[in-house]
Design a protein around this motif. Structure first.
Motif, PDB file in Angstrom:
ATOM      1  N   SER A 136      97.225  15.873  27.042  1.00 16.45           N
ATOM      2  CA  SER A 136      96.170  15.264  26.161  1.00 16.45           C
ATOM      3  C   SER A 136      95.522  14.163  26.762  1.00 16.45           C
ATOM      4  CB  SER A 136      96.854  14.997  25.110  1.00 16.45           C
ATOM      5  OG  SER A 136      97.837  13.799  25.108  1.00 16.45           O
ATOM      6  N   PRO A 137      94.255  13.743  26.384  1.00 17.80           N
ATOM      7  CA  PRO A 137      93.434  14.616  25.478  1.00 17.80           C
ATOM      8  C   PRO A 137      92.780  15.967  26.166  1.00 17.80           C
ATOM      9  CG  PRO A 137      91.942  12.710  26.519  1.00 17.80           C
ATOM     10  CD  PRO A 137      93.437  12.874  26.828  1.00 17.80           C
ATOM     11  N   LYS A 138      92.574  16.939  25.604  1.00 21.14           N
ATOM     12  CA  LYS A 138      92.309  17.990  26.333  1.00 21.14           C
ATOM     13  C   LYS A 138      90.519  18.131  26.170  1.00 21.14           C
ATOM     14  CE  LYS A 138      96.520  20.629  25.586  1.00 21.14           C
ATOM     15  NZ  LYS A 138      96.989  22.068  24.954  1.00 21.14           N
ATOM     16  N   PRO A 139      89.806  18.224  26.905  1.00 18.87           N
ATOM     17  CA  PRO A 139      88.416  18.037  27.016  1.00 18.87           C
ATOM     18  C   PRO A 139      87.878  19.211  26.143  1.00 18.87           C
ATOM     19  CG  PRO A 139      89.064  17.481  29.226  1.00 18.87           C
ATOM     20  CD  PRO A 139      90.207  18.060  28.505  1.00 18.87           C
ATOM     21  N   LYS A 140      88.100  20.435  26.617  1.00 18.21           N
ATOM     22  CA  LYS A 140      87.583  21.540  25.728  1.00 18.21           C
ATOM     23  C   LYS A 140      87.645  21.423  24.330  1.00 18.21           C
ATOM     24  CE  LYS A 140      87.902  24.785  29.601  1.00 18.21           C
ATOM     25  NZ  LYS A 140      88.551  25.999  30.336  1.00 18.21           N
ATOM     26  N   ILE A 141      88.707  21.103  23.885  1.00 11.26           N
ATOM     27  CA  ILE A 141      89.109  21.057  22.392  1.00 11.26           C
ATOM     28  C   ILE A 141      88.276  19.973  21.693  1.00 11.26           C
ATOM     29  CG2 ILE A 141      90.980  20.798  20.563  1.00 11.26           C
ATOM     30  CD1 ILE A 141      92.934  22.162  22.606  1.00 11.26           C
ATOM     31  N   VAL A 142      88.496  18.814  22.450  1.00  7.43           N
ATOM     32  CA  VAL A 142      87.802  17.783  21.847  1.00  7.43           C
ATOM     33  C   VAL A 142      86.195  17.839  21.793  1.00  7.43           C
ATOM     34  CG1 VAL A 142      87.155  15.228  22.263  1.00  7.43           C
ATOM     35  CG2 VAL A 142      89.407  16.051  22.612  1.00  7.43           C
ATOM     36  N   LEU A 143      85.556  18.569  22.910  1.00  7.04           N
ATOM     37  CA  LEU A 143      84.366  18.710  22.766  1.00  7.04           C
ATOM     38  C   LEU A 143      83.814  19.819  21.735  1.00  7.04           C
ATOM     39  CD1 LEU A 143      83.311  18.868  26.589  1.00  7.04           C
ATOM     40  CD2 LEU A 143      82.844  16.857  25.010  1.00  7.04           C
ATOM     41  N   GLY A 144      84.678  20.898  21.545  1.00  6.91           N
ATOM     42  CA  GLY A 144      84.416  22.087  20.696  1.00  6.91           C
ATOM     43  C   GLY A 144      84.445  21.446  19.489  1.00  6.91           C
ATOM     44  N   ILE A 159      69.682  18.310  12.579  1.00  5.76           N
ATOM     45  CA  ILE A 159      71.084  18.809  13.342  1.00  5.76           C
ATOM     46  C   ILE A 159      71.241  18.556  14.820  1.00  5.76           C
ATOM     47  CG2 ILE A 159      72.218  20.895  13.442  1.00  5.76           C
ATOM     48  CD1 ILE A 159      70.949  21.971  10.968  1.00  5.76           C
ATOM     49  N   SER A 160      70.252  18.732  15.600  1.00  8.45           N
ATOM     50  CA  SER A 160      70.520  18.516  16.761  1.00  8.45           C
ATOM     51  C   SER A 160      70.700  16.865  17.308  1.00  8.45           C
ATOM     52  CB  SER A 160      69.028  18.847  17.615  1.00  8.45           C
ATOM     53  OG  SER A 160      68.667  20.030  17.517  1.00  8.45           O
ATOM     54  N   LEU A 161      70.152  16.018  16.575  1.00  3.78           N
ATOM     55  CA  LEU A 161      70.475  14.716  16.790  1.00  3.78           C
ATOM     56  C   LEU A 161      72.061  14.241  16.515  1.00  3.78           C
ATOM     57  CD1 LEU A 161      67.322  12.842  15.574  1.00  3.78           C
ATOM     58  CD2 LEU A 161      67.929  13.331  17.947  1.00  3.78           C
ATOM     59  N   THR A 162      72.490  14.889  15.133  1.00 10.02           N
ATOM     60  CA  THR A 162      73.521  14.682  14.922  1.00 10.02           C
ATOM     61  C   THR A 162      74.796  15.150  15.769  1.00 10.02           C
ATOM     62  OG1 THR A 162      73.063  14.814  12.617  1.00 10.02           O
ATOM     63  CG2 THR A 162      75.436  14.975  12.778  1.00 10.02           C
ATOM     64  N   CYS A 163      74.594  16.322  16.441  1.00  7.82           N
ATOM     65  CA  CYS A 163      75.313  16.982  17.521  1.00  7.82           C
ATOM     66  C   CYS A 163      75.233  16.027  18.650  1.00  7.82           C
ATOM     67  CB  CYS A 163      74.755  18.249  17.709  1.00  7.82           C
ATOM     68  SG  CYS A 163      75.379  19.695  16.563  1.00  7.82           S
ATOM     69  N   LEU A 164      74.081  15.665  19.278  1.00  7.38           N
ATOM     70  CA  LEU A 164      74.143  14.818  20.142  1.00  7.38           C
ATOM     71  C   LEU A 164      75.035  13.499  19.819  1.00  7.38           C
ATOM     72  CD1 LEU A 164      70.491  15.152  21.478  1.00  7.38           C
ATOM     73  CD2 LEU A 164      72.468  16.131  22.621  1.00  7.38           C
ATOM     74  N   ALA A 165      74.992  12.945  18.714  1.00  4.74           N
ATOM     75  CA  ALA A 165      75.744  11.788  18.501  1.00  4.74           C
ATOM     76  C   ALA A 165      77.082  11.835  18.552  1.00  4.74           C
ATOM     77  CB  ALA A 165      75.230  11.168  17.068  1.00  4.74           C
ATOM     78  N   THR A 166      77.714  12.863  18.065  1.00  5.45           N
ATOM     79  CA  THR A 166      79.123  13.316  17.877  1.00  5.45           C
ATOM     80  C   THR A 166      79.687  13.657  19.284  1.00  5.45           C
ATOM     81  OG1 THR A 166      78.557  15.646  17.229  1.00  5.45           O
ATOM     82  CG2 THR A 166      79.017  13.980  15.552  1.00  5.45           C
ATOM     83  N   LEU A 167      78.638  14.364  20.013  1.00  2.00           N
ATOM     84  CA  LEU A 167      79.067  14.771  21.549  1.00  2.00           C
ATOM     85  C   LEU A 167      79.210  13.511  22.190  1.00  2.00           C
ATOM     86  CD1 LEU A 167      79.522  17.505  23.227  1.00  2.00           C
ATOM     87  CD2 LEU A 167      77.210  17.301  23.643  1.00  2.00           C
ATOM     88  N   GLY A 168      78.072  12.504  22.090  1.00  6.19           N
ATOM     89  CA  GLY A 168      78.238  11.290  22.689  1.00  6.19           C
ATOM     90  C   GLY A 168      79.675  10.595  22.357  1.00  6.19           C
ATOM     91  N   VAL A 169      80.061  10.483  21.202  1.00  5.31           N
ATOM     92  CA  VAL A 169      81.332   9.945  20.757  1.00  5.31           C
ATOM     93  C   VAL A 169      82.486  10.558  21.383  1.00  5.31           C
ATOM     94  CG1 VAL A 169      82.750   9.389  18.818  1.00  5.31           C
ATOM     95  CG2 VAL A 169      80.449   8.878  18.725  1.00  5.31           C
ATOM     96  N   ALA A 170      82.266  11.872  21.461  1.00 11.49           N
ATOM     97  CA  ALA A 170      83.796  12.673  22.103  1.00 11.49           C
ATOM     98  C   ALA A 170      83.601  12.254  23.670  1.00 11.49           C
ATOM     99  CB  ALA A 170      83.326  14.310  21.872  1.00 11.49           C
ATOM    100  N   ILE A 171      82.582  12.343  24.121  1.00 14.74           N
ATOM    101  CA  ILE A 171      82.441  11.820  25.936  1.00 14.74           C
ATOM    102  C   ILE A 171      83.194  10.520  25.998  1.00 14.74           C
ATOM    103  CG2 ILE A 171      81.077  11.600  27.717  1.00 14.74           C
ATOM    104  CD1 ILE A 171      79.337  13.863  26.856  1.00 14.74           C
TER     105      ILE A 171
END
Length: 367
Positions: A290-298, A41-53
């Motif tokens: 747009s884009p809104k950082p808080k919404i994208v990261l959430g 779960i942690s690795l998947t969150c890091l991967a999606t967070l990296g894509v969002a950044i």
């Protein structure tokens, strides 16, 4: 066919097992699952967070300018549906191609790279080489600018009032406010032209002045010639011509004034007059729309958690399926008995009791 009921009854009158629904997942099992699959779960969150950044870093920010107009109808208002129809019609005029073209021509947006999407486009260049599109011309560049302009402009009615909010999106906040103010100006000018006289005021004044001058000159020429005329046949014919010219000029002047008054009266009786005005002028926006950082990261974090849980559940199902496959009942080839696997660990004090009660299940034919 297996007669399972007889087999269970023949085993020391032991009733067959009752099939009950599996109990719901408890909180302890959920916590155990999270602890077991926390790494996934942690690795998947890091991967999606990296894509969002990465998306936030590479995305082009967009600024939205806002303005408010009031569309006040001087005609007698009807029901709510009629008022809504009137306001929606004015919104359609604001978003019309004529207003967009006027603003594009005024600000020179056809040469702006943000709006001239046809210029420098790799896809369009390839399509032209393949013959899928026509060569770019000045008219096509204007069409690209109009299409891009219409996508960025939006207008909506505020509640059940005559207020209309218009917005425009652009990469440059100053440019967005400038364009939106130009749209409001062009719309108000359009309504003023439509709500005023049917003809251009300057043209009407010039036309009336010309007809009046012609009538005065013809009348003056007629009077002067009649005063200085000689008693000849030619002079009588000339007087008749001058009199007819003076009468024609005067009739043309009177008919033009009468036509204008009649058309103005007909317009005021048949068409409602709108007095549009700018309530809030568009100012350069201070924040990115747009884009809104808080919404994208959430969204990326939630998606990463859900994806990690799905991967963990899938791995548990695959692991459980492999264990179940290794412990399936085996059919004995000698006497047709089904050998069921016993538990992995059996206590010594229960081994004798289990061996005494466990009996093989025989296969019997039905009928």
């Amino acid at each position: 066919m297996l007669n399972t009921t007889d087999n269970w009854l023949s085993r020391d009158n032991v009733p067959p097992p009752e099939f009950q629904p599996s109990p719901a997942v408890s909180l302890a099992e959920v916590i155990a699952f999270i602890r077991r699959r926390l790494l996934i779960i942690s690795l998947t969150c890091l991967a999606t967070l990296g894509v969002a950044i990465l998306y936030l870093v590479t995305a082009v920010p967009t600024f939205t300018a806002r303005a408010q107009l009031i569309v006040d109808s001087k005609a007698t208002p009807g029901d709510a549906a009629a008022v809504a129809t009137i306001v929606e019609s004015q919104i359609g005029i604001m978003k019309s191609e004529s207003i967009a073209s006027a603003v594009i021509d005024k600000l020179g947006l056809a040469e702006d790279p943000e709006f001239a999407t046809g210029q420098g486009s790799t896809v369009l260049s390839v399509s032209r080489l393949l013959g899928w599109s026509r060569p770019e011309t000045k008219a096509s560049a204007a069409r690209y600018a109009v299409e891009s302009f219409e996508r960025r402009l939006s207008a909506k009615r505020i509640g059940s009032t005559y207020l209309v909010e218009i917005t425009f999106d652009s990469k440059d906040p100053d440019r967005a406010a400038q364009i939106l103010n130009a749209v409001a100006e062009k719309y108000i000018t359009y309504q003023m032209d439509r709500g005023g006289s049917l003809q251009d005021e300057t043209w009407v004044k010039d036309r009336l002045s010309g007809l009046s001058t012609q009538a005065s000159a013809a009348q003056k020429a007629f009077e002067e010639y009649r005063r200085d005329r000689k008693d000849t046949a030619d002079s009588a014919a000339t007087i008749d011509k001058l009199a007819a010219a003076a009468e024609t000029s005067k009739n043309a002047y009177d008919n033009f004034r009468h036509m204008l008054r009649k058309m103005e009266a007909t317009r005021q009786q048949s068409a409602p007059v709108f007095a549009a005005s700018l309530v809030t002028q568009a100012l350069p926006p201070l924040r990115v729309s747009s884009p809104k950082p808080k919404i994208v990261l959430g969204i990326s974090i939630v998606a990463g958690v859900l994806l990690g849980i799905a991967i963990g559940v899938l791995r548990d199902l695959l692991g459980r399926g492999s264990l179940t496959t290794g412990r399936e009942p085996r059919l004995s080839a000698q006497d047709g008995r089904i050998e069921r696997p016993g538990p992995d660990t059996v206590r010594s004090d229960d081994q004798s009791e289990l061996s005494a009660k466990t009996r093989p299940v025989r296969l019997t034919g039905s009928g």
